[in-house]
Design a protein around this motif. Structure first.
Motif, short mmCIF file in Angstrom:
data_model
loop_
_atom_site.label_atom_id
_atom_site.label_comp_id
_atom_site.label_asym_id
_atom_site.label_seq_id
_atom_site.Cartn_x
_atom_site.Cartn_y
_atom_site.Cartn_z
N UNK A 68 5.63 -10.77 -13.22
CA UNK A 68 6.13 -9.72 -12.33
C UNK A 68 5.42 -9.84 -10.99
N UNK A 69 6.07 -9.35 -9.94
CA UNK A 69 5.46 -9.29 -8.62
C UNK A 69 5.43 -7.83 -8.19
N UNK A 70 4.23 -7.36 -7.84
CA UNK A 70 4.03 -5.99 -7.40
C UNK A 70 3.63 -5.97 -5.93
N UNK A 71 4.13 -4.99 -5.19
CA UNK A 71 3.59 -4.70 -3.86
C UNK A 71 2.33 -3.89 -4.09
N UNK A 72 1.32 -4.11 -3.25
CA UNK A 72 0.03 -3.48 -3.47
C UNK A 72 -0.57 -2.99 -2.16
N UNK A 73 -1.25 -1.84 -2.25
CA UNK A 73 -2.00 -1.27 -1.13
C UNK A 73 -3.36 -0.82 -1.67
N UNK A 74 -4.36 -0.83 -0.82
CA UNK A 74 -5.67 -0.26 -1.14
C UNK A 74 -6.16 0.43 0.12
N UNK A 75 -6.02 1.76 0.12
CA UNK A 75 -6.40 2.55 1.30
C UNK A 75 -7.09 3.83 0.85
N UNK A 76 -8.16 4.19 1.57
CA UNK A 76 -8.86 5.45 1.32
C UNK A 76 -9.21 5.62 -0.16
N UNK A 77 -9.68 4.54 -0.78
CA UNK A 77 -10.07 4.52 -2.20
C UNK A 77 -8.92 4.84 -3.15
N UNK A 78 -7.70 4.56 -2.73
CA UNK A 78 -6.54 4.68 -3.61
C UNK A 78 -5.88 3.30 -3.70
N UNK A 79 -5.82 2.78 -4.92
CA UNK A 79 -5.26 1.46 -5.21
C UNK A 79 -3.86 1.70 -5.80
N UNK A 80 -2.83 1.18 -5.14
CA UNK A 80 -1.46 1.42 -5.57
C UNK A 80 -0.73 0.09 -5.77
N UNK A 81 -0.05 -0.03 -6.90
CA UNK A 81 0.83 -1.16 -7.19
C UNK A 81 2.22 -0.58 -7.47
N UNK A 82 3.28 -1.27 -7.00
CA UNK A 82 4.63 -0.78 -7.23
C UNK A 82 5.59 -1.94 -7.32
#
Length: 143
Positions: free
Chosen positions: A82-96
């Motif tokens: 699978x391929x996830x878009x990812x962000x890591x900002x303000x100590x919040x790690x998000x994958x979608x």
């Protein structure tokens, strides 16, 4: 000799190390490690779970541009990719991902000391559909 990660990847240093993972609702434990690929261009995540019904996985994380966006390429012991878009900002790690089978989202809140990540995983039943709570996961830093 490993070099320092590219500036766009430096924020991922908070993940580097070894973590114990737990899924409280399933009384399941595992381990996850994050380490830089030699040369520093990608972060490698390896995850193992103590129960055979859960897959072990390896993921490669890299920057997609200078805007702080990343992609995670996920591969597991079932043969799933699978391929996830990812962000890591303000100590919040998000994958979608809004994949062809179902959408998924991971939101991990990193503690102020960087030693705990409390994550909520969600999934939908069809592409573009609403997301519902799947399970929670806790990462506790070991090293």
């Amino acid at each position: 000799m490993a070099r320092e990660p590219e500036p766009s990847l430096e924020q991922l240093n908070i993940l580097v190390g070894e973590w114990q993972t737990t899924i409280p609702s399933a009384e399941t434990r595992g381990r996850t490690t994050f380490e830089w690929l030699e040369g520093g261009g990608f972060l490698i995540q390896r995850s193992t779970v103590e129960r055979p019904e859960y897959p072990n996985a390896v993921s490669i994380i890299g920057a997609t541009g200078s805007d702080g966006a990343f992609q995670q390429h996920y591969f597991d012991s079932r043969g799933v990719t699978r391929i996830f878009d990812m962000m890591l900002r303000d100590n919040v790690w998000t994958l979608f991902r809004d994949g062809p089978d179902w959408p998924q989202r991971f939101v991990g809140h990193i503690s102020g000391d960087g030693n705990t990540i409390n994550a909520r995983l969600e999934r939908g039943n069809y592409p573009g559909g609403p997301l519902e709570h799947d399970f929670d996961m806790v990462y506790s830093r070991i090293a």
